[in-house]
Write an enzyme that holds these catalytic residues in place. Structure first.
Site, PDB file in Angstrom:
ATOM      1  CG  ASP A  16     -11.678  -1.833 -10.079  1.00  0.00           C
ATOM      2  OD1 ASP A  16     -12.075  -0.679 -10.347  1.00  0.00           O
ATOM      3  OD2 ASP A  16     -11.370  -2.192  -8.927  1.00  0.00           O
ATOM      4  CE  LYS A 114     -12.512   0.641  -7.239  1.00  0.00           C
ATOM      5  NZ  LYS A 114     -11.417  -0.222  -6.792  1.00  0.00           N
ATOM      6  CB  CYS A 159     -13.600  -3.902  -6.730  1.00  0.00           C
ATOM      7  SG  CYS A 159     -12.020  -3.450  -5.990  1.00  0.00           S
TER       8      CYS A 159
HETATM    9  C1  VGL Z   1      -9.312  -5.205  -6.335  1.00  0.00           C
HETATM   10  C2  VGL Z   1      -7.846  -6.147  -4.847  1.00  0.00           C
HETATM   11  C3  VGL Z   1      -7.132  -4.972  -4.780  1.00  0.00           C
HETATM   12  C4  VGL Z   1     -10.518  -5.368  -7.195  1.00  0.00           C
HETATM   13  C5  VGL Z   1      -8.606  -4.017  -6.272  1.00  0.00           C
HETATM   14  O1  VGL Z   1     -10.672  -4.609  -8.173  1.00  0.00           O
HETATM   15  O2  VGL Z   1     -11.338  -6.280  -6.905  1.00  0.00           O
HETATM   16  N1  VGL Z   1      -8.937  -6.254  -5.612  1.00  0.00           N
HETATM   17  N2  VGL Z   1      -7.516  -3.928  -5.493  1.00  0.00           N
END
Ligand code: VGL
Ligand code: ZN
Length: 205
Positions: A16, A114, A159
């Site tokens: 991410d 995802k 994540c």
């Molecule tokens: C994430 C909160 C919501 C992350 C993704 O990548 O850690 N955190 N969506």
């Protein structure tokens, strides 16, 4: 990091590293973009790299804006358990959902998306937040014969945590390279992440 000396059964999982999680993004992780040069250097050592992308539809159920009267960073009960509500972020095909453009991993062979189902969030690269619905990544990694997964990216306490714990539970050697991660650190989430990773046999270095 030269002592890592990754081999053919090792994989770097880059989690991410997207605009919305970097400074100026909708869910900015403090110092998020600082991981980019660190991950680029790591990437040069790894023959095998996979990338994840948080990838939500408009109106996703993890967005506070989808729940009347709810504020970002509050919590609600979903059928699959408690869910933190977030600002709108990583909307499919938006600029915020794009990988940070400084990320230089041309040899990455797999990008897993995802969180694309409206009714369920997915922190982990392996399972959605019901801890049951698979993303398919475990099958890919097993079929490719990877044994050890090095997790890096954003955010360490969400994540990265859930991906690393799931990797360990699935029987991979799971390592988190902490200097290549940054955390959101809200309401004790970083301490909880450290404890959970230690308890589940994730090696945090
Ligand atoms: C994430 C909160 C919501 C992350 C993704 O990548 O850690 N955190 N969506
Ligand atoms: Zn998300």
């Amino acid at each position: 990091m030269n002592e890592l000396n990754p081999g053919v059964s090792d994989l770097l999982l880059v989690i991410d590293v997207q605009n919305d999680f970097c400074t100026g993004g909708n869910l900015a992780v403090p110092g998020g973009e600082e991981v980019v040069p660190i991950i680029n250097r790591l990437g040069q050592q790894f023959e095998n790299v996979a990338i994840t992308q948080d990838w939500h539809p408009v109106g996703h159920s993890s967005f506070a804006s989808s729940h009347a009267g709810k504020e970002p960073f509050s919590e609600i009960d979903m059928p699959y358990g408690p869910q933190t509500l977030w600002p709108d972020h990583c909307i499919q095909a938006s600029h915020g959902a794009e990988l940070h453009d400084g990320l230089d991993l041309p040899h990455a062979a797999m990008i897993v998306r995802k969180g694309y189902r409206k009714q369920i969030d997915s922190y982990s690269a392996f399972f959605e937040n019901d801890h049951k619905t698979p993303t398919g990544l475990a099958g890919y990694l097993r079929e490719r014969g990877f044994k050890k997964i090095y997790c890096v990216g954003l955010a360490l306490d969400f994540c990265v945590r859930f991906s690393a714990v799931d990797a360990a539970n699935l029987g991979f050697h799971s390592v988190v390279l902490e200097n290549a991660c940054r955390a959101i650190d809200m309401m004790g989430s970083l301490d909880a992440a450290r404890k959970d990773m230690a308890d589940k046999g994730v090696l945090v270095v």
